[in-house]
Write a protein that holds these residues in place. Structure first.
Motif, PDB file in Angstrom:
ATOM      1  N   LEU A 137       0.894  -1.257  -0.034  1.00 15.85           N
ATOM      2  CA  LEU A 137       0.011   0.041  -0.005  1.00 15.85           C
ATOM      3  C   LEU A 137       0.849   1.357   0.030  1.00 15.85           C
ATOM      4  O   LEU A 137       0.290   2.426   0.038  1.00 15.85           O
ATOM      5  N   THR A 138       1.851   1.193   0.061  1.00 16.45           N
ATOM      6  CA  THR A 138       2.969   2.242  -0.217  1.00 16.45           C
ATOM      7  C   THR A 138       4.138   2.229  -1.190  1.00 16.45           C
ATOM      8  O   THR A 138       4.862   1.034  -1.157  1.00 16.45           O
ATOM      9  N   PRO A 139       4.291   3.284  -1.808  1.00 13.69           N
ATOM     10  CA  PRO A 139       5.459   3.103  -3.044  1.00 13.69           C
ATOM     11  C   PRO A 139       6.615   2.750  -2.480  1.00 13.69           C
ATOM     12  O   PRO A 139       7.113   3.404  -1.447  1.00 13.69           O
ATOM     13  N   TRP A 140       7.491   1.859  -3.222  1.00 11.86           N
ATOM     14  CA  TRP A 140       8.727   1.582  -2.728  1.00 11.86           C
ATOM     15  C   TRP A 140       9.694   2.712  -2.396  1.00 11.86           C
ATOM     16  O   TRP A 140      10.493   2.888  -1.746  1.00 11.86           O
ATOM     17  N   GLU A 141       9.499   3.700  -3.568  1.00  8.72           N
ATOM     18  CA  GLU A 141      10.286   4.970  -3.238  1.00  8.72           C
ATOM     19  C   GLU A 141      10.266   5.751  -2.120  1.00  8.72           C
ATOM     20  O   GLU A 141      11.116   6.293  -1.608  1.00  8.72           O
ATOM     21  N   LEU A 142       8.938   5.741  -1.357  1.00  4.73           N
ATOM     22  CA  LEU A 142       8.765   6.450  -0.313  1.00  4.73           C
ATOM     23  C   LEU A 142       9.527   5.705   0.864  1.00  4.73           C
ATOM     24  O   LEU A 142       9.919   6.151   1.799  1.00  4.73           O
ATOM     25  N   ILE A 143       9.231   4.314   0.748  1.00  7.25           N
ATOM     26  CA  ILE A 143       9.919   3.597   1.813  1.00  7.25           C
ATOM     27  C   ILE A 143      11.494   3.866   1.789  1.00  7.25           C
ATOM     28  O   ILE A 143      11.835   3.960   2.783  1.00  7.25           O
ATOM     29  N   GLU A 144      11.989   4.013   0.474  1.00  9.14           N
ATOM     30  CA  GLU A 144      13.468   4.059   0.380  1.00  9.14           C
ATOM     31  C   GLU A 144      13.697   5.381   1.014  1.00  9.14           C
ATOM     32  O   GLU A 144      14.779   5.626   1.649  1.00  9.14           O
ATOM     33  N   LYS A 145      13.037   6.323   0.806  1.00 10.65           N
ATOM     34  CA  LYS A 145      13.387   7.726   1.336  1.00 10.65           C
ATOM     35  C   LYS A 145      13.239   7.591   2.603  1.00 10.65           C
ATOM     36  O   LYS A 145      14.206   8.270   3.279  1.00 10.65           O
ATOM     37  N   ARG A 146      12.415   7.047   3.136  1.00  6.98           N
ATOM     38  CA  ARG A 146      12.345   7.192   4.723  1.00  6.98           C
ATOM     39  C   ARG A 146      13.375   6.481   5.223  1.00  6.98           C
ATOM     40  O   ARG A 146      14.171   7.004   6.449  1.00  6.98           O
ATOM     41  N   ILE A 147      14.053   5.378   4.792  1.00 10.20           N
ATOM     42  CA  ILE A 147      15.041   4.668   5.232  1.00 10.20           C
ATOM     43  C   ILE A 147      16.450   5.473   5.157  1.00 10.20           C
ATOM     44  O   ILE A 147      17.163   5.607   5.960  1.00 10.20           O
ATOM     45  N   ARG A 148      16.603   6.146   4.025  1.00  7.90           N
ATOM     46  CA  ARG A 148      17.740   7.186   3.821  1.00  7.90           C
ATOM     47  C   ARG A 148      17.515   8.314   4.877  1.00  7.90           C
ATOM     48  O   ARG A 148      18.647   8.466   5.472  1.00  7.90           O
ATOM     49  N   LEU A 149      16.533   8.865   5.063  1.00  5.87           N
ATOM     50  CA  LEU A 149      16.273  10.053   6.105  1.00  5.87           C
ATOM     51  C   LEU A 149      16.501   9.349   7.593  1.00  5.87           C
ATOM     52  O   LEU A 149      17.374  10.187   8.200  1.00  5.87           O
ATOM     53  N   ALA A 150      15.961   8.407   7.505  1.00  7.37           N
ATOM     54  CA  ALA A 150      16.352   7.947   9.150  1.00  7.37           C
ATOM     55  C   ALA A 150      17.682   7.316   9.543  1.00  7.37           C
ATOM     56  O   ALA A 150      18.226   7.672  10.678  1.00  7.37           O
ATOM     57  N   ALA A 151      18.394   6.839   8.279  1.00  2.17           N
ATOM     58  CA  ALA A 151      19.795   6.469   8.579  1.00  2.17           C
ATOM     59  C   ALA A 151      20.502   7.889   8.792  1.00  2.17           C
ATOM     60  O   ALA A 151      21.454   7.772   9.471  1.00  2.17           O
ATOM     61  N   GLU A 152      20.218   8.905   7.873  1.00  4.96           N
ATOM     62  CA  GLU A 152      21.025  10.095   7.903  1.00  4.96           C
ATOM     63  C   GLU A 152      20.802  10.747   9.411  1.00  4.96           C
ATOM     64  O   GLU A 152      21.694  11.525   9.855  1.00  4.96           O
ATOM     65  N   GLY A 153      19.709  10.703   9.852  1.00  2.00           N
ATOM     66  CA  GLY A 153      19.264  11.307  11.377  1.00  2.00           C
ATOM     67  C   GLY A 153      19.877  10.473  12.496  1.00  2.00           C
ATOM     68  O   GLY A 153      19.668  10.753  13.712  1.00  2.00           O
ATOM     69  N   ASP A 154      20.575   9.297  12.171  1.00  2.00           N
ATOM     70  CA  ASP A 154      21.070   8.412  13.178  1.00  2.00           C
ATOM     71  C   ASP A 154      19.925   7.942  14.161  1.00  2.00           C
ATOM     72  O   ASP A 154      20.297   7.681  15.374  1.00  2.00           O
ATOM     73  N   PHE A 155      18.918   7.687  13.435  1.00  2.00           N
ATOM     74  CA  PHE A 155      17.638   7.242  14.361  1.00  2.00           C
ATOM     75  C   PHE A 155      17.930   5.626  14.583  1.00  2.00           C
ATOM     76  O   PHE A 155      18.473   4.881  13.543  1.00  2.00           O
ATOM     77  N   VAL A 156      17.698   4.996  15.584  1.00  2.00           N
ATOM     78  CA  VAL A 156      17.729   3.433  15.612  1.00  2.00           C
ATOM     79  C   VAL A 156      16.626   3.095  14.766  1.00  2.00           C
ATOM     80  O   VAL A 156      15.468   3.795  14.519  1.00  2.00           O
ATOM     81  N   LEU A 157      17.097   2.024  13.977  1.00  2.00           N
ATOM     82  CA  LEU A 157      15.718   1.553  13.047  1.00  2.00           C
ATOM     83  C   LEU A 157      14.927   0.256  13.060  1.00  2.00           C
ATOM     84  O   LEU A 157      15.781  -0.610  13.806  1.00  2.00           O
ATOM     85  N   CYS A 158      13.761   0.311  13.160  1.00  2.00           N
ATOM     86  CA  CYS A 158      12.989  -1.035  13.275  1.00  2.00           C
ATOM     87  C   CYS A 158      12.209  -1.151  12.195  1.00  2.00           C
ATOM     88  O   CYS A 158      11.394  -0.533  11.888  1.00  2.00           O
ATOM     89  N   PHE A 159      12.386  -2.518  11.659  1.00  2.00           N
ATOM     90  CA  PHE A 159      11.645  -2.765  10.181  1.00  2.00           C
ATOM     91  C   PHE A 159      10.689  -3.645  10.683  1.00  2.00           C
ATOM     92  O   PHE A 159      10.966  -4.909  11.078  1.00  2.00           O
ATOM     93  N   TYR A 160       9.266  -3.737  10.195  1.00  2.00           N
ATOM     94  CA  TYR A 160       8.387  -4.487  10.277  1.00  2.00           C
ATOM     95  C   TYR A 160       8.134  -5.151   8.884  1.00  2.00           C
ATOM     96  O   TYR A 160       8.642  -4.421   7.905  1.00  2.00           O
ATOM     97  N   ASN A 161       7.608  -6.355   8.624  1.00  2.00           N
ATOM     98  CA  ASN A 161       7.438  -6.927   7.339  1.00  2.00           C
ATOM     99  C   ASN A 161       8.519  -6.792   6.486  1.00  2.00           C
ATOM    100  O   ASN A 161       8.774  -6.358   5.456  1.00  2.00           O
ATOM    101  N   PRO A 162       9.738  -7.414   6.841  1.00  2.00           N
ATOM    102  CA  PRO A 162      10.868  -6.945   6.357  1.00  2.00           C
ATOM    103  C   PRO A 162      11.206  -7.919   5.096  1.00  2.00           C
ATOM    104  O   PRO A 162      12.225  -7.844   3.999  1.00  2.00           O
ATOM    105  N   SER A 163      10.194  -8.939   4.782  1.00  2.00           N
ATOM    106  CA  SER A 163      10.109  -9.893   3.526  1.00  2.00           C
ATOM    107  C   SER A 163       9.219 -10.418   3.376  1.00  2.00           C
ATOM    108  O   SER A 163       8.274 -10.578   4.103  1.00  2.00           O
ATOM    109  N   SER A 164       8.913 -11.020   2.111  1.00  2.00           N
ATOM    110  CA  SER A 164       8.154 -11.868   1.873  1.00  2.00           C
ATOM    111  C   SER A 164       8.530 -12.696   0.586  1.00  2.00           C
ATOM    112  O   SER A 164       9.770 -12.354   0.064  1.00  2.00           O
ATOM    113  N   LYS A 165       8.007 -13.538  -0.115  1.00  2.00           N
ATOM    114  CA  LYS A 165       8.336 -14.357  -1.289  1.00  2.00           C
ATOM    115  C   LYS A 165       8.833 -13.474  -2.421  1.00  2.00           C
ATOM    116  O   LYS A 165       9.745 -13.369  -3.017  1.00  2.00           O
TER     117      LYS A 165
END
Lengths: 246, 246
Positions: A137-165
């Motif tokens: 339900l979320t474009p992958w581009e937005l997910i990537e953007k969030r990961i980049r920004l959170a990484a840049e901000g030195d946030f601890v990261l927690c990923f839900y639904n990290p994988s599927s087939k």
């Protein structure tokens, strides 16, 4: 008035529910939810009526629950973890708005970010971001953007639904994005089947995490630049100023 | 072996603890923690020995608890909310490492992000960032950077420690930073004394939040670009693709 209580069950076992959640189930006439979650609690409430639906039918499940409530029953809609974190609480508000006047109450529970963190040690002691890697339900581009920004901000990261087939390489991509901002030795961790039979966990480095296959029952953590490993546990200090223990 | 269980009590009342947390307190010989949290549970465990310490003495509190454990007692160290979110779990690992061999277990609880969200409706249904506005141990510049990045990434935001006497204008500053990326009409909300006597909450706009004074007992939420208000509640949709209810 018709009432739905949206109840977070916590990670798995009955002992991980709050007293309030247990009481909400006891006080309800009907308990609705996804098959797997219903199975976790059915034994404890033999006298209840259950409405269980398969996965991916979230909107139907909510409509069914609202219909039951409109008949005058108090309905408990159960979710794994917390009903308000990627859970049914929001959808119940949205569906009920279209169907009629009902009272809605949300009873919080222990979401996988918290229960998984407790297994791994104390990774979430400082600011953190929770991101789902599901692009249903979320474009992958937005997910990537969030990961980049959170990484840049030195946030601890927690990923839900990290994988599927279909999405077997998403966590690998996510780790690649984080590695642009964080050292390969950054502590990371995974927890699978939190609080359930077959619980497994592992603390590793961010570089190792990139090459680790995970499934949809896994919650993933990446520490910030100060996170360390103490006795095999991920521990994030309380802050950045000087030493932590002063 | 000596053992410390770090226990998250949830927002306030005993009914908001998990069964596991309750059991950990029952099984402990000594219960340690900050005065205010000890007072919340003292009545339910009249036979226990309590070690309570004033606020801001976190390291001393942890040392005291580890010393007790090293004497052979099972010590429960209690925290409000979740012990792993800005809580004592990390510090216990750090302090214990310096003092001796003890077993450490973390029992998760419902943190204010979850309990506050449940009061306001369902603001955390999609990716979110949790940020403390306290600059006691973190440079304000880093806090500002995180707010900017999280706002840019359209994360739902949850602020802990949004204010104190010295930092009365921090939430105002934070809202200013978010307003560079999000509409003034974005739904926002505050919850004070979650799960305790005198609980208060209010849903408003981001622009109104900027001019709203809050205290340290308040948890603050700012919705993402899709968050809406339904029947006075903050509701974040499950995603971004098309309509939410399909």
């Amino acid at each position: 008035m018709a009432k739905i209580v949206v109840v977070g069950l916590g990670p798995g076992g009955l002992s991980q529910m709050t007293g309030e959640a247990m009481e909400a189930l006891r006080d309800s006439g009907v308990i609705a939810g996804y098959d797997l979650y219903i199975d976790l609690i059915r034994g404890a409430f033999p006298e209840k009526r259950f409405l269980s639906t398969p996965m991916r039918k979230e909107v139907d499940r909510c409509r069914l629950a609202v219909e039951e409530a409109l008949k005058g029953n108090t309905v408990a809609m159960v979710c794994s973890g917390d009903a308000g974190v990627y859970g049914m609480a929001g959808l119940i508000y949205e569906v009920a708005e279209q169907m009629g006047e009902i009272e809605i109450e949300v009873v919080p529970g222990v979401t996988a970010a918290l229960s998984g963190a407790a297994v791994l040690g104390a990774p979430l002691i400082h600011d953190f971001a929770v991101i789902s890697l599901s692009d249903l339900l979320t474009p992958w581009e937005l997910i990537e953007k969030r990961i980049r920004l959170a990484a840049e901000g030195d946030f601890v990261l927690c990923f839900y639904n990290p994988s599927s087939k279909k999405r077997f390489d998403y966590l690998r991509k996510a780790c690649g994005l984080i590695l642009a901002h964080r050292a390969p030795e950054t502590p990371a961790g995974i927890v699978r089947n939190i609080g359930r039979e077959g619980q497994e966990s592992r603390v590793m480095t961010l570089a190792e995490l990139r090459d680790t296959p995970v499934d949809m029952f896994t919650t993933v953590f990446v520490g910030n630049s100060r996170t360390k490993v103490i006795g095999g546990k991920m521990v994030t200090p309380r802050g950045y100023k000087g030493v932590t223990i002063d």
